[in-house]
Design an enzyme around this catalytic site. Sequence first.
Site, mmCIF file in Angstrom:
data_model
loop_
_atom_site.group_PDB
_atom_site.id
_atom_site.type_symbol
_atom_site.label_atom_id
_atom_site.label_comp_id
_atom_site.label_asym_id
_atom_site.label_seq_id
_atom_site.Cartn_x
_atom_site.Cartn_y
_atom_site.Cartn_z
ATOM 1 N N GLY A 225 7.273 4.643 7.902
ATOM 2 C CA GLY A 225 6.439 5.828 8.101
ATOM 3 C C GLY A 225 6.758 6.473 9.436
ATOM 4 C CB SER A 226 4.915 8.932 11.396
ATOM 5 O OG SER A 226 3.686 8.247 11.535
ATOM 6 C CB THR A 227 7.902 7.491 15.647
ATOM 7 O OG1 THR A 227 9.191 7.466 15.017
ATOM 8 C CG2 THR A 227 7.997 6.832 17.001
ATOM 9 C CB CYS B 170 13.474 8.804 7.566
ATOM 10 S SG CYS B 170 14.402 7.817 6.371
ATOM 11 C CB VAL C 37 1.610 5.339 11.811
ATOM 12 C CG1 VAL C 37 0.992 4.120 11.136
ATOM 13 C CG2 VAL C 37 0.720 6.559 11.602
ATOM 14 N N GLY C 38 3.885 3.803 13.585
ATOM 15 C CA GLY C 38 4.675 2.596 13.878
ATOM 16 C C GLY C 38 4.290 2.009 15.236
ATOM 17 C CE LYS D 190 -1.746 2.645 3.099
ATOM 18 N NZ LYS D 190 -1.581 3.930 2.398
ATOM 19 C CD GLU E 164 13.855 0.378 8.419
ATOM 20 O OE1 GLU E 164 14.431 1.373 8.905
ATOM 21 O OE2 GLU E 164 14.342 -0.759 8.438
ATOM 22 C CD GLU F 261 10.574 12.522 11.273
ATOM 23 O OE1 GLU F 261 9.438 12.107 11.534
ATOM 24 O OE2 GLU F 261 11.387 11.883 10.586
HETATM 25 P P1 NAD Z 1 2.687 8.065 8.137
HETATM 26 O O1 NAD Z 1 3.046 7.177 9.276
HETATM 27 O O2 NAD Z 1 1.656 9.078 8.329
HETATM 28 O O3 NAD Z 1 2.201 7.183 6.894
HETATM 29 C C1 NAD Z 1 2.987 6.144 6.353
HETATM 30 C C2 NAD Z 1 2.084 5.126 5.693
HETATM 31 O O4 NAD Z 1 1.282 4.515 6.682
HETATM 32 C C3 NAD Z 1 1.115 5.716 4.660
HETATM 33 O O5 NAD Z 1 1.002 4.805 3.601
HETATM 34 C C4 NAD Z 1 -0.191 5.797 5.440
HETATM 35 O O6 NAD Z 1 -1.337 5.737 4.646
HETATM 36 C C5 NAD Z 1 -0.090 4.572 6.332
HETATM 37 N N1 NAD Z 1 -0.863 4.624 7.580
HETATM 38 C C6 NAD Z 1 -1.313 5.702 8.250
HETATM 39 N N2 NAD Z 1 -1.967 5.315 9.368
HETATM 40 C C7 NAD Z 1 -1.906 3.961 9.408
HETATM 41 C C8 NAD Z 1 -2.379 2.979 10.327
HETATM 42 N N3 NAD Z 1 -3.023 3.306 11.436
HETATM 43 N N4 NAD Z 1 -2.117 1.671 10.064
HETATM 44 C C9 NAD Z 1 -1.453 1.320 8.955
HETATM 45 N N5 NAD Z 1 -0.988 2.201 8.040
HETATM 46 C C10 NAD Z 1 -1.207 3.513 8.273
HETATM 47 O O7 NAD Z 1 4.068 8.669 7.650
HETATM 48 P P2 NAD Z 1 4.295 9.707 6.452
HETATM 49 O O8 NAD Z 1 3.916 11.038 6.940
HETATM 50 O O9 NAD Z 1 3.690 9.193 5.202
HETATM 51 O O10 NAD Z 1 5.866 9.583 6.245
HETATM 52 C C11 NAD Z 1 6.760 10.337 6.928
HETATM 53 C C12 NAD Z 1 7.398 9.555 8.043
HETATM 54 O O11 NAD Z 1 8.049 8.400 7.519
HETATM 55 C C13 NAD Z 1 8.466 10.332 8.758
HETATM 56 O O12 NAD Z 1 8.319 10.184 10.137
HETATM 57 C C14 NAD Z 1 9.765 9.673 8.279
HETATM 58 O O13 NAD Z 1 10.840 9.832 9.158
HETATM 59 C C15 NAD Z 1 9.346 8.271 8.107
HETATM 60 N N6 NAD Z 1 10.249 7.546 7.188
HETATM 61 C C16 NAD Z 1 11.136 6.652 7.708
HETATM 62 C C17 NAD Z 1 12.017 5.972 6.867
HETATM 63 C C18 NAD Z 1 13.007 4.963 7.419
HETATM 64 O O14 NAD Z 1 13.586 4.229 6.616
HETATM 65 N N7 NAD Z 1 13.220 4.928 8.725
HETATM 66 C C19 NAD Z 1 11.991 6.210 5.492
HETATM 67 C C20 NAD Z 1 11.078 7.140 4.994
HETATM 68 C C21 NAD Z 1 10.207 7.803 5.856
#
Ligand code: NAD
Length: 492
Positions: A249-251, A305, A253-254, A197, A271, A402
């Site tokens: 993605g973001s911490t 990131c 949501v992680g 996704k 990640e 961040e």
């Molecule tokens: P985000 O967490 O908002 O979204 C990331 C993905 O998760 C999107 O596809 C989103 O639709 C999905 N998502 C949102 N809520 C969800 C849920 N409850 N369950 C499952 N999936 C969900 O992050 P973002 O704003 O898209 O990306 C930016 C973040 O990503 C920053 O914090 C950045 O540091 C991090 N990032 C980390 C790395 C790494 O390798 N460590 C690489 C790139 C980006």
Amino acid sequence: MKKTKKSVTPLNFTGGWDYAPAPESKDHVQLKDRYDLFINGAFVKPLSGKWFDTINPATEKRIAAVAEAGEKDVNSAVTSARKAYDGVWGKMPAKERGKYIYRIARIMQERARELSVIESMDGGKPIRESRDIDVPLAAAHFFYYAGWADKLAYALPGATPRSVGVTGQIIPWNFPLLMAAWKIAPALAAGNTVVLKPAETTPLTALKLAEIIQEADLPPGVVNIITGAGTTGAALVNHPGVNKVAFTGSTDVGKIIQKALAGTGKRYTLELGGKAANIIFEDAAIDQAVEGIINGIFFNQGHVCCAGSRLFVQESVMKTVVRKLKDRLETLVVGDPLDKNTDIGAINSRMQLEKIKKYLKIGVNEGGEMYQAACSVPSKGFWCKPTLFTNVSQSSRIVQEEIFGPVLAIQSFRTLEEVIEKANNIPYGLSGGVWTDKGSRIFKVTGELRAGVVWANTYNKFDPTSPFGGYKESGVGREGGLHGLMPYLQHV
Ligand code: NAD
């Protein structure tokens, strides 16, 4: 319209250069008005009956409508991935699997121009970056992992490596195609099937990748690409048919995902966010360091990131470094992502721009001194001028949190011990950088920084053979290299 780019060399320049616009052509790009879900090898209408628009953040114009996968669609994608795993992919000789992955890599190279332009249109990043970094690196990841497909026994000497099953993969908007490659390539090489996704603001290159996967004749259901926002992602994470979740993605949501997966027996890698420290010692080659700092934070609008968003400068060279950074800031070209002169493109979405602006206010209210380049930005679209903050402290929110935008917070330090302490005093631990002439100091700093990647006298360098990932709140597990293959294998 002509853009002005001022001279790089003099510290207190007065003159400037004029660059004629050099826009990359869009004529060769073929985009549909509406995209369905890619399930079982075909584009199918969403059972949810819903679509949403993806826009160009540089113009705010709609590019296409994209399907929003609901629970039933997620179920259909996972079921198709399971069928392909049990029926074809899981049983296929590894050598044959590898050939398909090589084919994907080669078609990506053939369609590199188209992919780069779409990446810049949908995400806002400068064409120079999508053309020279995102797309070639994405293809390189497919090439690299294709090579592993028939060598898994060497990856795990003494064990019989087995695939995990169906993987659910969720990626962010900052490197859409590259993140898709980081996820799909090792999963396929290890013999797993995929439901991916992409982020809701940048789905188009993943959908183009679906076309490439069709063209490569991958058996139906081996890779499924479903679009949607957080609800779709959550449905994928919670689907009982998924054996492994890979999330970038973001911490915040992680953490939600980690809680949801606790006790389910599903594997996962996360990640997450970062707040990297870039450290300049007084003996560093200052001009080279300044260029590296600029690349480290302003590359991809700071939507990285591992962006070097905290800068620590040894006190004796602080004034010089800040002056040179300000001068260099004035020479950066902000504007049309499709123009080959552009250094800083559009912020990915209105929401992200609002978040960055909120932090600029917080920084000023906390007493930080803000310096922004005097450049002009287009009237339409989402833009943030490159920004520096001085007079900040360890407790400042713009130092601790961040921002994910082109904003650099600068502090000084006196001793190595002090800067290590400051650099590590943060919930994140993804990356860092050190600039010095002394090899022993490089080893000391890289050994003591609690960060997954530390660059020395360079920054933001990536290679498919090299693992990437963070400590603390920056994530769990590694992607890239041999390490990135492990989470997709069972060690039997
Ligand atoms: P985000 O967490 O908002 O979204 C990331 C993905 O998760 C999107 O596809 C989103 O639709 C999905 N998502 C949102 N809520 C969800 C849920 N409850 N369950 C499952 N999936 C969900 O992050 P973002 O704003 O898209 O990306 C930016 C973040 O990503 C920053 O914090 C950045 O540091 C991090 N990032 C980390 C790395 C790494 O390798 N460590 C690489 C790139 C980006």
